[in-house]
Design a protein around this motif. Structure first.
Motif, PDB file in Angstrom:
ATOM      1  N   LEU A 181      10.495  -8.135  22.093  1.00 26.24           N
ATOM      2  CA  LEU A 181      11.649  -7.240  22.194  1.00 26.24           C
ATOM      3  C   LEU A 181      12.910  -8.057  21.993  1.00 26.24           C
ATOM      4  CD1 LEU A 181      10.473  -5.215  25.330  1.00 26.24           C
ATOM      5  CD2 LEU A 181      10.375  -4.477  22.953  1.00 26.24           C
ATOM      6  N   GLU A 182      13.812  -7.551  21.146  1.00 22.33           N
ATOM      7  CA  GLU A 182      15.033  -8.283  20.804  1.00 22.33           C
ATOM      8  C   GLU A 182      16.235  -7.363  20.897  1.00 22.33           C
ATOM      9  OE1 GLU A 182      13.772  -9.187  16.844  1.00 22.33           O
ATOM     10  OE2 GLU A 182      13.084 -11.200  17.378  1.00 22.33           O
ATOM     11  N   GLN A 183      17.409  -7.953  21.069  1.00 23.20           N
ATOM     12  CA  GLN A 183      18.643  -7.183  20.997  1.00 23.20           C
ATOM     13  C   GLN A 183      19.739  -8.048  20.393  1.00 23.20           C
ATOM     14  OE1 GLN A 183      20.266  -5.890  24.727  1.00 23.20           O
ATOM     15  NE2 GLN A 183      20.089  -7.878  25.705  1.00 23.20           N
ATOM     16  N   ARG A 184      20.665  -7.402  19.714  1.00 21.60           N
ATOM     17  CA  ARG A 184      21.786  -8.117  19.103  1.00 21.60           C
ATOM     18  C   ARG A 184      23.025  -7.243  19.193  1.00 21.60           C
ATOM     19  NH1 ARG A 184      22.232  -6.157  13.709  1.00 21.60           N
ATOM     20  NH2 ARG A 184      20.428  -4.918  13.078  1.00 21.60           N
ATOM     21  N   LEU A 185      24.150  -7.896  19.293  1.00 23.49           N
ATOM     22  CA  LEU A 185      25.422  -7.190  19.404  1.00 23.49           C
ATOM     23  C   LEU A 185      26.035  -7.020  18.027  1.00 23.49           C
ATOM     24  CD1 LEU A 185      27.434  -6.052  21.510  1.00 23.49           C
ATOM     25  CD2 LEU A 185      28.587  -8.264  21.456  1.00 23.49           C
ATOM     26  N   THR A 186      26.542  -5.821  17.743  1.00 23.74           N
ATOM     27  CA  THR A 186      27.218  -5.559  16.481  1.00 23.74           C
ATOM     28  C   THR A 186      28.729  -5.541  16.705  1.00 23.74           C
ATOM     29  OG1 THR A 186      27.093  -3.168  16.824  1.00 23.74           O
ATOM     30  CG2 THR A 186      25.265  -4.207  15.659  1.00 23.74           C
ATOM     31  N   ASP A 187      29.462  -5.557  15.599  1.00 21.45           N
ATOM     32  CA  ASP A 187      30.924  -5.561  15.700  1.00 21.45           C
ATOM     33  C   ASP A 187      31.457  -4.230  16.218  1.00 21.45           C
ATOM     34  OD1 ASP A 187      30.990  -8.132  14.738  1.00 21.45           O
ATOM     35  OD2 ASP A 187      31.245  -7.514  12.647  1.00 21.45           O
ATOM     36  N   TYR A 188      30.674  -3.184  16.029  1.00 20.11           N
ATOM     37  CA  TYR A 188      31.111  -1.859  16.487  1.00 20.11           C
ATOM     38  C   TYR A 188      29.893  -1.084  16.969  1.00 20.11           C
ATOM     39  CZ  TYR A 188      33.023   2.847  16.609  1.00 20.11           C
ATOM     40  OH  TYR A 188      33.390   4.094  17.019  1.00 20.11           O
ATOM     41  N   GLY A 189      30.064  -0.297  18.033  1.00 19.02           N
ATOM     42  CA  GLY A 189      28.972   0.516  18.550  1.00 19.02           C
ATOM     43  C   GLY A 189      28.109  -0.245  19.536  1.00 19.02           C
ATOM     44  N   ASN A 190      27.042   0.402  19.958  1.00 21.93           N
ATOM     45  CA  ASN A 190      26.129  -0.192  20.915  1.00 21.93           C
ATOM     46  C   ASN A 190      25.357  -1.351  20.309  1.00 21.93           C
ATOM     47  OD1 ASN A 190      26.772   1.565  23.009  1.00 21.93           O
ATOM     48  ND2 ASN A 190      25.245   3.075  22.386  1.00 21.93           N
ATOM     49  N   GLU A 191      24.798  -2.173  21.204  1.00 25.96           N
ATOM     50  CA  GLU A 191      23.931  -3.238  20.721  1.00 25.96           C
ATOM     51  C   GLU A 191      22.681  -2.621  20.092  1.00 25.96           C
ATOM     52  OE1 GLU A 191      22.962  -2.393  25.024  1.00 25.96           O
ATOM     53  OE2 GLU A 191      24.776  -2.840  23.878  1.00 25.96           O
ATOM     54  N   ARG A 192      22.098  -3.337  19.136  1.00 23.13           N
ATOM     55  CA  ARG A 192      20.885  -2.893  18.469  1.00 23.13           C
ATOM     56  C   ARG A 192      19.683  -3.566  19.124  1.00 23.13           C
ATOM     57  NH1 ARG A 192      23.477   0.807  16.363  1.00 23.13           N
ATOM     58  NH2 ARG A 192      23.971   0.954  14.148  1.00 23.13           N
ATOM     59  N   ARG A 193      18.675  -2.773  19.455  1.00 25.12           N
ATOM     60  CA  ARG A 193      17.431  -3.298  20.013  1.00 25.12           C
ATOM     61  C   ARG A 193      16.313  -3.104  18.995  1.00 25.12           C
ATOM     62  NH1 ARG A 193      19.779  -1.137  24.827  1.00 25.12           N
ATOM     63  NH2 ARG A 193      19.882  -2.686  26.508  1.00 25.12           N
ATOM     64  N   ASN A 194      15.431  -4.103  18.933  1.00 21.89           N
ATOM     65  CA  ASN A 194      14.303  -4.051  18.010  1.00 21.89           C
ATOM     66  C   ASN A 194      13.020  -4.452  18.715  1.00 21.89           C
ATOM     67  OD1 ASN A 194      16.741  -5.364  16.085  1.00 21.89           O
ATOM     68  ND2 ASN A 194      15.710  -3.576  15.254  1.00 21.89           N
ATOM     69  N   LEU A 195      11.914  -4.010  18.157  1.00 19.67           N
ATOM     70  CA  LEU A 195      10.590  -4.415  18.616  1.00 19.67           C
ATOM     71  C   LEU A 195       9.810  -4.933  17.424  1.00 19.67           C
ATOM     72  CD1 LEU A 195       8.164  -2.541  20.966  1.00 19.67           C
ATOM     73  CD2 LEU A 195       7.389  -3.142  18.672  1.00 19.67           C
ATOM     74  N   ARG A 196       9.123  -6.050  17.638  1.00 20.00           N
ATOM     75  CA  ARG A 196       8.271  -6.605  16.587  1.00 20.00           C
ATOM     76  C   ARG A 196       6.901  -6.932  17.165  1.00 20.00           C
ATOM     77  NH1 ARG A 196       9.562 -11.400  13.426  1.00 20.00           N
ATOM     78  NH2 ARG A 196      10.706 -12.286  15.177  1.00 20.00           N
ATOM     79  N   VAL A 197       5.862  -6.566  16.442  1.00 22.33           N
ATOM     80  CA  VAL A 197       4.508  -6.979  16.807  1.00 22.33           C
ATOM     81  C   VAL A 197       4.242  -8.295  16.083  1.00 22.33           C
ATOM     82  CG1 VAL A 197       2.068  -6.370  16.800  1.00 22.33           C
ATOM     83  CG2 VAL A 197       3.800  -4.578  17.074  1.00 22.33           C
ATOM     84  N   ILE A 198       4.135  -9.370  16.849  1.00 23.47           N
ATOM     85  CA  ILE A 198       3.947 -10.693  16.249  1.00 23.47           C
ATOM     86  C   ILE A 198       2.493 -10.891  15.841  1.00 23.47           C
ATOM     87  CG2 ILE A 198       4.238 -13.173  16.580  1.00 23.47           C
ATOM     88  CD1 ILE A 198       6.833 -11.563  16.577  1.00 23.47           C
TER      89      ILE A 198
END
Length: 506
Positions: A194-211
């Motif tokens: 599970l990952e998250q990153r901050l963008t310049d505008y709006g909410n942070e983006r969260r992602n899921l990856r199956v490794i």
């Protein structure tokens, strides 16, 4: 296949339907999995959903916690509207024991004997015989181990203990040490990150990856994640779509004979049409015209609006004599507004797929309007490859016989300075071009079909009007100058033109 080997390949749900689709059926039963991510990515929520899914199927579950108290976990569950009744919460660091050991100072996990701590878990498993276990978190186990070798041996021992007793186990790791723990990943049957990153505008983006997921295929890549009341929602990057091509070549009428004639008969079901032109020229109104006509036929249309509000859309449609409100009220037309900067690309694709399903009245969706691609691109400015994803969406809709209309506003009003934010004309089966032109000191609108793969369309330029009587398509205009230069000027007789003063704004 023996019962034992069948059990080895049996799948269980993660508690998130779309994640089960990504894993092509869910997790393999009786295996140990690693769920890793920094704080705030949703590991605890994921773990609780996993246990709740088991409880709903009559399976016993244990949440082993070293990092959060029972009260905190109950509070997290209540924030999602869940009850943890039927799920046993085992606190390895009991607050009363901690107070006894450290008086009024903070309890240090390293002071706990690792063997006795793990032994408590094993006793509980032996007594309850659960089918699902969540172990939160491994960072505390690292501190208890006080060494990499002892830590690895302990994880290996836990794996063998759990697997041998029919337990499907999730180990939550908050990556407190930084970087990847490849030794831990090698021990796990599967790894979900599970990952998250901050963008310049709006909410942070969260992602899921199956490794990894041993012995099973899965949909790779980054899948969008939203944490909201009700739990974690996962929006797959792609779906396994094995459905046949449903479209049979039926032609969809616009409801305007002159427009159908211009298009070579109408729009073919399953095709995509680009409505291209400057702002205010009538592109969105054209899309609404096709939606209303679908509703009149007893079919369903869905409008995805990135820019226009409900009030503006309804006011404009009523001004053109299009009964949009009537068909929204009876469910024939659905309007979905998408907030700029708040929606992720996979989330949008998932919304499209879910919205075009047949409704309760059995009405089949035949028309989808995306208004506009400018808003689509602007709402996700940090994402790459949106056009590629758009191609996947169009292919999905096309296979189901749905005609898609894409509105693209060109920069500028006329002349050489006009341009498009992205070239999507190659994606569309048909391109309808709108233009302003000058005639006798007045501004008029023109419409032409520059491409239609599915029909032998007209090559003429016709005048296009908007009035309280609806959309109007005039006769072919043969006396133009400067069309290719981008500044069309009509030099023919005035009496063949529509009166622009009767037109209402888009």
């Amino acid at each position: 296949m023996t019962g034992e080997s069948k059990m080895a390949f049996e799948r269980i749900s993660t508690g998130i339907e779309t994640l089960d689709e990504i894993l092509h059926g869910g997790l393999t039963r009786d295996r140990l999995y690693l769920v890793e991510g920094t704080p705030g990515t949703g590991k605890t929520t994921f773990g609780l959903q996993f246990l709740l899914a088991g409880r709903d199927r009559g399976e016993k579950g244990i949440y082993v916690t070293l990092s959060e108290t029972k009260e905190e976990l109950i509070g997290i569950a209540q924030s999602h509207g869940w009850s943890l009744d039927g799920i046993y919460i085992h606190e390895l660091l009991n607050p009363e024991d901690a107070a006894g050991r450290a008086q009024y100072t903070m309890f240090e996990p390293s002071e706990v004997e690792l063997g006795s701590t793990v032994g408590e878990v094993q006793k509980q498993v032996e007594a309850m015989k659960p089918q699902r276990i969540v172990f939160d978190s491994l960072s505390e186990m690292r501190l208890l181990s006080q060494g990499a070798l002892r830590y690895r041996r302990q994880i290996l021992a836990l794996k063998q203990f759990f697997v041998g007793r029919g337990c499907t186990t999730l180990l939550l790791d908050d990556k407190a040490t930084g970087g990847e723990d490849q030794q831990l990943q090698s021990l796990a049957h599967g790894v979900i990150r599970l990952e998250q990153r901050l963008t310049d505008y709006g909410n942070e983006r969260r992602n899921l990856r199956v490794i990894k997921h041993r012995g099973s295929d899965f949909i790779g890549g980054a899948h969008d994640v939203q944490l909201m009341r009700g739990g974690m929602q996962v929006f797959p990057r792609a779906t396994v779509d094995t459905s046949p091509w449903f479209a049979d070549g039926r032609v969809i009428s616009s409801g305007l004979d002159s427009l159908d004639q211009l298009l070579g008969g109408g729009i073919t079901e399953g095709s995509s049409t680009l409505l291209l032109g400057p702002a205010g020229v009538g592109k969105s109104s054209m899309g609404v015209q096709f939606a209303v006509e679908a509703a009149k036929r007893g079919e369903r249309a869905v409008l995805f609006e990135f820019e226009e509000s409900d009030n503006a859309l309804l006011t404009r449609s009523e001004g053109l004599g299009l009964p949009l409100r009537k068909y929204i009220d009876d469910g024939s037309i659905a309007v979905r507004h998408l907030p700029a900067g708040e929606i992720a690309p996979n989330e949008f694709a998932m919304k499209v797929r879910s919205e075009v399903a047949e409704d309760a009245q059995g009405r089949k969706t035949t028309v989808v309007l995306i208004d506009s691609l400018n808003g689509y691109l602007s709402s996700m400015p940090h994402e790459n490859f949106l056009v590629v994803q758009l191609h996947d969406i169009l292919n999905y809709l096309g296979k189901r016989g749905i005609a898609t209309f894409l509105v693209v506003a060109q920069h500028g009003m006329m002349g050489h300075g006009m341009g498009t934010p992205v070239d999507t004309s190659y994606l569309a089966d048909a391109v309808i071009l709108f233009r302003y032109f000058e005639a006798a000191g007045e501004i008029h609108r023109a419409i032409s079909v520059v491409k239609n793969r599915t029909a032998n369309h007209e090559r003429t330029i016709r005048e296009f009007g908007l009035s309280d009587q609806g959309l109007e398509i005039g006769q072919p205009l043969t006396n133009f100058r400067g069309v290719l230069a981008g500044t069309p000027e009509f030099i023919g007789p005035r009496d063949v033109l529509l009166d622009p003063r009767e037109a209402s704004p888009e």
